[in-house]
Write an enzyme that holds these catalytic residues in place. Structure first.
Site, mmCIF file in Angstrom:
data_model
loop_
_atom_site.group_PDB
_atom_site.id
_atom_site.type_symbol
_atom_site.label_atom_id
_atom_site.label_comp_id
_atom_site.label_asym_id
_atom_site.label_seq_id
_atom_site.Cartn_x
_atom_site.Cartn_y
_atom_site.Cartn_z
ATOM 1 N N TYR A 142 39.325 45.127 33.600
ATOM 2 C CA TYR A 142 39.286 44.190 32.922
ATOM 3 C C TYR A 142 38.258 44.854 31.475
ATOM 4 C CZ TYR A 142 40.860 40.151 35.287
ATOM 5 O OH TYR A 142 41.119 39.509 36.100
ATOM 6 N N LYS A 191 38.605 46.325 48.440
ATOM 7 C CA LYS A 191 40.138 47.381 48.931
ATOM 8 C C LYS A 191 39.489 48.341 49.256
ATOM 9 C CE LYS A 191 44.962 46.915 49.772
ATOM 10 N NZ LYS A 191 44.946 46.173 50.923
ATOM 11 N N ASP A 223 43.119 41.311 50.643
ATOM 12 C CA ASP A 223 44.232 40.664 51.240
ATOM 13 C C ASP A 223 43.837 39.595 52.473
ATOM 14 O OD1 ASP A 223 43.560 42.634 52.508
ATOM 15 O OD2 ASP A 223 45.711 43.454 52.212
ATOM 16 N N ASP A 247 38.689 36.974 39.824
ATOM 17 C CA ASP A 247 39.142 36.417 39.079
ATOM 18 C C ASP A 247 40.423 35.423 39.725
ATOM 19 O OD1 ASP A 247 40.408 34.665 37.009
ATOM 20 O OD2 ASP A 247 40.767 37.016 35.903
ATOM 21 N N ASP A 251 39.739 31.148 41.801
ATOM 22 C CA ASP A 251 40.952 30.884 41.456
ATOM 23 C C ASP A 251 41.724 29.832 42.777
ATOM 24 O OD1 ASP A 251 40.156 31.003 38.897
ATOM 25 O OD2 ASP A 251 41.863 31.263 38.418
#
Length: 373
Positions: A142, A191, A223, A247, A251
């Site tokens: 970001y 990851k 994942d 993020d 959610d």
């Protein structure tokens, strides 16, 4: 106790849900002898409209001087639907994180027995699910260098992390995992089989872990973690992860509670702490008195805990639990039998003020108020 709070109402449903939190804080102040002073400032689309800047300097100055920040939400369709817009509400959000040096977003994921039917998960998977996500806020993709060629056919976003950025949030998460109310377990989500940044995260956490011998540490690829949150959410206690992964999975985890409108958060760092619900500005619901204010109210409860007002925070939590268990919910939770944003706020305020009777006949509730006729 007296506290100065910068209030950023923001866009969409931000003003109306934050208004309910202010009601609750004022009720707490009356009940416990505290004084909360509010300084209202602009941020987001409304700030762009009024000043041309998504985060005016006056807002930053107020935040830096305050004891905490209570934040609503930002965002507007006219910017969401215009990819060419050079000034955007979200720029204000990224800037305030940098300005206040907010490097960790803390998101509790709780479930409520009365709302378990709303989750796509079976009850046996939900029972006992209670974990908290520590999301790094100032690094990663970001904030990395962004490029696009002149033809607008090739773009890139740099994902970058330093050891120092990882260390500071890792220590925060480990300390939290040691709390008596937690289960002394920390899961790093990364990851590391693909990304160099994730391999650095794993290396740093592995080096820090021996400093916290009472905390069990495990490692999970993002994942797999996304799947495990749905398959077996009870296995998690404290989840630590980088910016973008945090993020996304926070959610995703909101479905466990039954609604995105129920979840609070705190953004902490080296300066003023910011408290906000995790939902967006939901502009379609703005001004209709249908938005769920509980995420904002629980964010205010987290603020009270931060102030050391633990009894006060517990009272707000009890008020929210009472409201939900008695079926006083907004449209996002029950499309048929629901109450307005302001009604939920008034009910929780009345509970805090000990004004509610033991039994309530819902059909006698005055529209728009919690007053029992």
């Amino acid at each position: 106790m007296e506290k100065n709070i910068t209030v950023i109402l923001g866009d969409g449903i931000g003003p109306e849900v934050t208004e309910q939190s202010i009601k609750i804080l004022n009720a707490i102040g009356e009940q416990f002898g505290h004084k909360f002073n509010y300084d209202y400032q602009l941020m987001g689309a409304i700030a762009i409209d009024e000043t041309g800047n998504p985060l005016p300097d006056a807002t930053i100055e107020s935040c830096l001087k305050s004891d905490a920040v209570l934040f609503g939400a930002i965002g507007h369709p006219k910017y969401d639907n215009d990819p060419t817009a050079k000034v955007r509400p979200e720029q204000g959000l990224l800037k305030i994180r940098k300005s206040l040096q907010l490097y960790a977003n803390i998101r509790p994921i709780n479930t409520y027995p009365a709302l378990q039917h709303l989750s796509p998960l079976k009850q046996e998977r939900l029972d006992g699910a209670d974990f908290i996500i520590f999301r790094e806020l100032t690094g990663g993709i970001y904030f990395g260098e962004k490029k696009i060629n002149e033809e607008k056919t090739l773009a890139s976003d740099l994902c970058e992390y330093s050891r120092e950025e990882i260390e500071r949030i890792a220590h925060l998460a480990f300390h939290f995992a040691q709390k008596p109310e937690r289960r002394q377990k920390l899961t790093l989500v990364d990851k590391a089989n693909v990304l160099e940044t994730s391999r650095l995260w794993r290396k740093v956490v592995q080096e820090i872990a021996p400093q916290y011998p009472d905390v069990k540490v495990d490692y999970m690829f993002v994942d797999n973690a996304s799947m495990q949150i749905i398959v077996n959410p009870k296995q998690f206690d404290v989840v630590l992860t980088e910016n973008m992964f945090g993020d996304i999975i926070s959610d995703e985890a909101s479905v466990l509670s039954g609604s995105l409108g129920l979840l609070p958060s705190a953004s902490v760092g080296t300066g003023t702490v910011l408290f906000e619900p995790i939902h967006g500005s939901y502009p379609q619901a703005a001004g209709k008195d249908i938005a769920n204010p509980i995420g904002s109210i629980l964010s205010a409860a987290m603020m009270l805990e931060y102030f050391g007002m633990n009894e006060e925070a517990a009272l707000v939590l009890n008020a929210v639990a009472w409201t939900l268990s008695h079926g006083f919910v907004t449209q996002d939770i029950d499309a048929q039998n629901n109450y307005g944003t302001s009604v939920i706020g008034e009910l929780i305020k009345d509970f805090v003020e000990q004004k509610l009777p033991v039994d309530i006949n819902k059909k006698y509730m005055e529209l728009g108020k919690s007053t029992i006729i």
